[in-house]
Design an enzyme around this catalytic site. Structure first.
Site, mmCIF file in Angstrom:
data_model
loop_
_atom_site.group_PDB
_atom_site.id
_atom_site.type_symbol
_atom_site.label_atom_id
_atom_site.label_comp_id
_atom_site.label_asym_id
_atom_site.label_seq_id
_atom_site.Cartn_x
_atom_site.Cartn_y
_atom_site.Cartn_z
ATOM 1 N N GLU B 284 0.946 -1.147 -0.047
ATOM 2 C CA GLU B 284 0.124 -0.052 0.126
ATOM 3 C C GLU B 284 0.795 1.196 0.106
ATOM 4 O O GLU B 284 0.618 2.113 -0.804
ATOM 5 C CB GLU B 284 -0.724 0.069 1.311
ATOM 6 C CG GLU B 284 -1.938 0.944 1.164
ATOM 7 C CD GLU B 284 -3.049 0.712 2.202
ATOM 8 O OE1 GLU B 284 -4.142 -0.304 1.761
ATOM 9 O OE2 GLU B 284 -3.137 1.200 3.213
ATOM 10 N N GLU B 287 2.252 1.744 -3.451
ATOM 11 C CA GLU B 287 1.174 2.415 -4.404
ATOM 12 C C GLU B 287 0.910 3.922 -3.949
ATOM 13 O O GLU B 287 0.883 4.403 -5.214
ATOM 14 C CB GLU B 287 -0.079 1.271 -4.163
ATOM 15 C CG GLU B 287 -1.148 1.859 -4.746
ATOM 16 C CD GLU B 287 -2.388 1.029 -4.675
ATOM 17 O OE1 GLU B 287 -2.412 0.308 -3.619
ATOM 18 O OE2 GLU B 287 -3.338 1.183 -5.251
ATOM 19 N N CYS B 310 -7.702 -1.899 4.159
ATOM 20 C CA CYS B 310 -7.737 -3.172 4.986
ATOM 21 C C CYS B 310 -9.142 -3.401 5.562
ATOM 22 O O CYS B 310 -9.193 -4.365 6.311
ATOM 23 C CB CYS B 310 -6.973 -2.493 6.238
ATOM 24 S SG CYS B 310 -5.305 -2.208 5.707
ATOM 25 N N SER B 330 -6.960 2.067 -2.425
ATOM 26 C CA SER B 330 -5.788 1.264 -2.551
ATOM 27 C C SER B 330 -6.230 -0.177 -2.889
ATOM 28 O O SER B 330 -7.108 -0.651 -2.516
ATOM 29 C CB SER B 330 -5.062 1.061 -1.452
ATOM 30 O OG SER B 330 -4.007 0.046 -1.515
ATOM 31 N N LYS B 369 -14.914 -10.117 8.736
ATOM 32 C CA LYS B 369 -13.735 -10.932 8.224
ATOM 33 C C LYS B 369 -14.160 -12.239 7.709
ATOM 34 O O LYS B 369 -13.676 -12.763 6.928
ATOM 35 C CB LYS B 369 -12.560 -10.951 9.356
ATOM 36 C CG LYS B 369 -11.647 -9.747 9.634
ATOM 37 C CD LYS B 369 -10.801 -9.327 8.378
ATOM 38 C CE LYS B 369 -10.347 -7.956 8.601
ATOM 39 N NZ LYS B 369 -9.394 -7.693 7.272
ATOM 40 N N GLU B 372 -15.449 -11.511 4.365
ATOM 41 C CA GLU B 372 -14.312 -11.199 3.395
ATOM 42 C C GLU B 372 -13.681 -12.609 3.166
ATOM 43 O O GLU B 372 -13.323 -12.551 1.998
ATOM 44 C CB GLU B 372 -13.242 -10.182 4.086
ATOM 45 C CG GLU B 372 -11.794 -9.828 3.349
ATOM 46 C CD GLU B 372 -11.036 -9.029 4.119
ATOM 47 O OE1 GLU B 372 -10.505 -9.597 5.264
ATOM 48 O OE2 GLU B 372 -10.542 -8.024 3.396
ATOM 49 N N GLU B 377 -13.296 -13.690 -4.893
ATOM 50 C CA GLU B 377 -11.726 -13.596 -5.700
ATOM 51 C C GLU B 377 -10.802 -13.994 -4.742
ATOM 52 O O GLU B 377 -9.678 -13.928 -5.178
ATOM 53 C CB GLU B 377 -11.820 -12.437 -5.894
ATOM 54 C CG GLU B 377 -11.953 -11.103 -4.734
ATOM 55 C CD GLU B 377 -13.587 -10.659 -4.349
ATOM 56 O OE1 GLU B 377 -14.441 -11.562 -4.431
ATOM 57 O OE2 GLU B 377 -13.835 -9.444 -3.808
ATOM 58 N N CYS B 514 -10.453 -1.186 14.691
ATOM 59 C CA CYS B 514 -10.503 -2.978 14.986
ATOM 60 C C CYS B 514 -10.684 -3.119 16.482
ATOM 61 O O CYS B 514 -11.193 -3.913 16.974
ATOM 62 C CB CYS B 514 -9.398 -3.526 14.378
ATOM 63 S SG CYS B 514 -9.052 -3.140 12.870
#
Lengths: 166, 588
Positions: B284, B287, B310, B330, B369, B372, B377, B514
């Protein structure tokens, strides 16, 4: 991305109603009222559109639609029949009148006939308790209705009676 | 300011105008029981629909009992919080709520943590004098959250979090009277809605109506399968909160004990998501510098600010609500997913285990999560990079199941190579931490100079939206930070309208980041807990020998042996992703 399909004239109608109320979230009830009077009901797709136009969550729109018994998500008949079951009408026999409408039309409350012509709903008081029991068909009010008159009222709206066609 | 004097339970009290009876009582040590009410002072979050009536008190001279959470203190009020009438009313109200609540306490996921259960206990309810209809509602299971609305008491805390704090707007009270329920539009299931799975509804639900999907059974099965190598990663925020489940004071760091517990649970390798956080910074950060330098050279096509990526709830939020801006964040995957991708390639090769025989488990402070890790993908031929993501709470229940005396466990270290981490990786757990970690690395790469001071105090804090500038050798880096999706929305709307002049923005969905995640031990409305976890995270960072991600020796080695350099083709393939437009479009 998922697409929600609506006829162009429906989109235009709803957008015009929302614009009339300046697309204000606080005007939701008025917007729903106006939309239902134009479209006859408030299907999910229309609620999605209203939520977008008023910049609010569709869950909140649905919350209001399901809170007020006036709003409906099923299409009403061309001639919506409303039987008052408020206190005065009830004690003067509204229940029997309602049962007779259900029997004649073979229809449950909240449903619409297959030909889309009639739907039955109950309402609470139209402010004409002196005329109890009261029935409304569309905008027209019938007072002191007895079960025996039900057939005649329905027949006024059947085909071949152009006086009440619209 | 004219102060208000009143008496509560014969004690005089002086409060500011506008103070509720509940807060006035609390200021002199009187705890009036509540149920629907919830207040997170520092976060400015309050739910007070005044609906449950559990907090009623007797006000001298008033005919009716007054709900303390919504009644303002008035001059000369004489209040009795525990008159017989108040106690009777409170008990009656609670019994009525219980009369429409399934009596499944012994087997309920929330047993022991349920505020309704606690209330019934506090009020000494031994019998329910009312019997009547019970409301029934279908169970709704999504990839992360289960809704069991039979257990809902209509406190509407979830609705407040979903609408006012997160501005996700999925939940609303629908229908009326006995049929009333909190639900998504058209009573669709959560997985059809724009729910981000942030889990803040779960975090505040007083009963078992909203809970996370339980994956502990699947983890136990994997651990007992001899044909599988099972490895585990633990997110930074977990070590700052897990101790609370074992009666340790909030903010106690339990990194070493947690590692020991995981090893005793039978994980073959105990690794650290912090390692992957360092890896995230490499990708990141690179980038970001690439975009920044192109921008500084006058490239008009480059998208700035860059947004961090994230947080899976944040990703789903912009996919639904800001799909026109999906090219700004990102492309770096989250640390959880970077870990999974590296574990099932680089590490699987190293230990000579086939991908399908390697099971990756994550311990996360988060319920999103779970969603996720299930995104298509993030799988190869149907085999996910991360097999199971369990919450801090679920880990605690696994530790209890394994008969471990957590507080007596020794302190142990993570395994290598995916267990090595820096202080930069640790602070990913708190709001402001990801961007601070990125700045530590970006500064040194951009300037070629060594940072004298790695602490960027201006990026830290618990305010919902923060702005700061960082001097990178003369270049003034403008940074925005938001936690809570409602705060994120403000920054996104500024970007959309061209008002934003940030170079980089960090976003975390949960209040506090978090550490305040939907999978953490329940805070029960006490936000001092979140503050203490916050302090613990920075304490862990300060105690680390290495505090900059690019100096993590195992990260350096990973690039040398496997990835080449940041943003290489291989890194792109394994560590980056793309986003989808999940919005609804109305068309004719």
């Amino acid at each position: 991305m998922s697409k929600i399909k609506l006829a162009e004239h429906v989109i235009e109608t709803v957008q015009a109603i929302c614009a009339q109320y300046n697309n204000e979230e606080g005007e939701l009830i008025n917007v729903l009222h106006g939309t239902q009077s134009k479209l006859g009901y408030l299907p999910a797709e229309v609620q999605e559109l209203i939520a977008k136009e008023l910049d609010m969550s569709v869950a909140k729109v649905y919350g209001v639609v399901t809170f007020y018994s006036f709003f409906t998500m099923t299409p009403m008949g061309k001639h919506p029949i409303s039987i008052c079951t408020g206190t005065a009408c009830y004690v003067r026999g509204a229940e029997q009148v309602l049962e007779e409408f259900k029997r004649q039309l073979k229809l449950e409350v909240g449903k619409t006939t297959d030909d889309g012509k009639f739907s039955i709903s109950c309402l609470r008081c139209v402010g004409a308790c002196g005329l109890a029991p009261v029935v409304m068909v569309g905008e027209k009010v019938y007072g002191r209705v007895s079960p025996q008159q039900v057939r005649k009222i329905i027949s006024e709206y059947q085909d071949g009676c152009p006086s009440h066609a619209e | 300011m004219e102060m208000i004097k009143l008496t509560i339970d014969k004690k005089p009290v002086v409060v500011k105008p506008g103070t509720t009876i509940l807060d006035a009582a609390s200021s002199i040590g009187i705890k009036i029981p509540t149920l629907c009410h919830m207040k997170l002072h520092d976060m400015g979050i309050e739910n007070k629909p005044g609906g449950c009536r559990v907090c009623v008190v007797e006000v001298e001279g008033r005919r009716n009992l007054a709900p303390a959470c919504v009644t303002k203190a008035e001059e000369g009020m004489d209040i009795n919080t525990h008159s017989m009438r108040a106690i009777n009313a409170r008990r009656t109200v609670t019994e009525l709520i219980l009369s429409d609540h399934p009596a499944e306490c012994l087997t309920c996921a929330k047993s022991g943590e349920c505020e309704l259960q606690d209330l019934a206990q506090e009020l000494g309810i031994r019998e329910i004098h009312y019997e009547g209809e019970q409301s029934h509602y279908r169970e709704d299971t999504s990839p992360a959250i289960i809704r069991e609305m039979d257990k809902c008491i209509l406190c509407r805390r979830c609705e407040m979090m979903c609408n006012e704090v997160q501005t996700v707007g999925v939940l609303s009270a629908v229908n009326r009277g006995f049929d009333a329920v909190v639900a998504p539009a058209f009573e669709m299931n959560l997985d059809h809605s724009a729910c981000t799975y942030c889990g803040q509804c779960v975090a505040v639900c007083p009963t078992g109506a909203l809970t996370e999907v339980d994956h502990t059974g699947a983890v136990i099965r994997a651990l007992s399968d001899p044909s599988k190598t099972v490895i585990v990663q633990t997110a930074p925020a977990v070590r700052a909160a897990l101790g609370e489940e074992f009666d340790l004071e909030a903010g106690t760091l339990v990194t070493g004990k947690m590692t020991a517990a995981l090893r005793r649970l039978g994980f073959d390798y105990v690794f650290d998501t912090d390692f992957a956080a360092d890896l995230t910074i490499m990708e990141e950060g690179t980038e970001f510098l690439d975009r920044l330098n192109r921008h500084l050279k006058g490239d008009k096509d480059v998208q700035l600010p860059i947004l961090t990526s994230c947080c899976p709830a944040w990703v789903k939020f912009f996919e639904h609500q800001f799909p026109d801006m999906k090219d700004i964040p990102s492309t770096a995957r989250s640390p959880q997913q970077m870990f999974g991708a590296i574990a099932k390639t680089y590490f699987a090769d190293k230990i000579n285990v086939k991908r399908e025989d390697l099971v990756v488990v994550s311990i996360m402070p988060c319920v999103a999560k779970k969603y996720e890790s299930a995104r298509e993908e993030f799988a190869t031929d149907g085999n996910p990079d991360v097999d199971f993501a369990i919450t801090t709470r679920e880990l605690a229940s696994l530790i209890k199941l394994a008969n471990l005396k957590f507080n007596s466990l020794p302190e142990e270290d993570f395994d290598q190579p995916l267990g090595e981490s820096t202080g930069a990786g640790v602070i990913f757990g708190a709001t402001g931490g990801v961007i601070e970690a990125a700045v530590r690395t970006a500064y040194e790469i951009q300037t070629g100079k060594s940072l004298e001071k790695v602490d960027f105090e201006q990026l830290r804090g618990l305010e919902g939206v923060r702005e700061a500038t960082v001097d990178v050798d003369g270049l003034e880096l403008r940074i925005g930070i938001a936690h809570g999706l409602g705060n994120a929305r403000k920054l996104l709307e500024d970007i959309r309208s061209g008002k934003s002049n940030f170079h980089a923005i960090e976003i975390m969905s949960c209040p506090g980041g978090c550490i305040g995640g939907g999978g953490q031990p329940y805070h029960h409305g006490d936000d001092s807990v979140i503050k203490k976890r916050f302090e613990a995270i920075y304490k862990e960072d300060a105690g680390k020998a290495i505090r900059k991600s690019h100096e993590n020796p195992h990260i350096v080695k990973l690039y040398e042996e496997f990835l080449g350099k940041p943003m290489s083709d291989k890194a792109h393939h394994l560590l980056h992703t793309n986003y989808f437009d999940r919005s609804n479009k109305i068309e004719s």
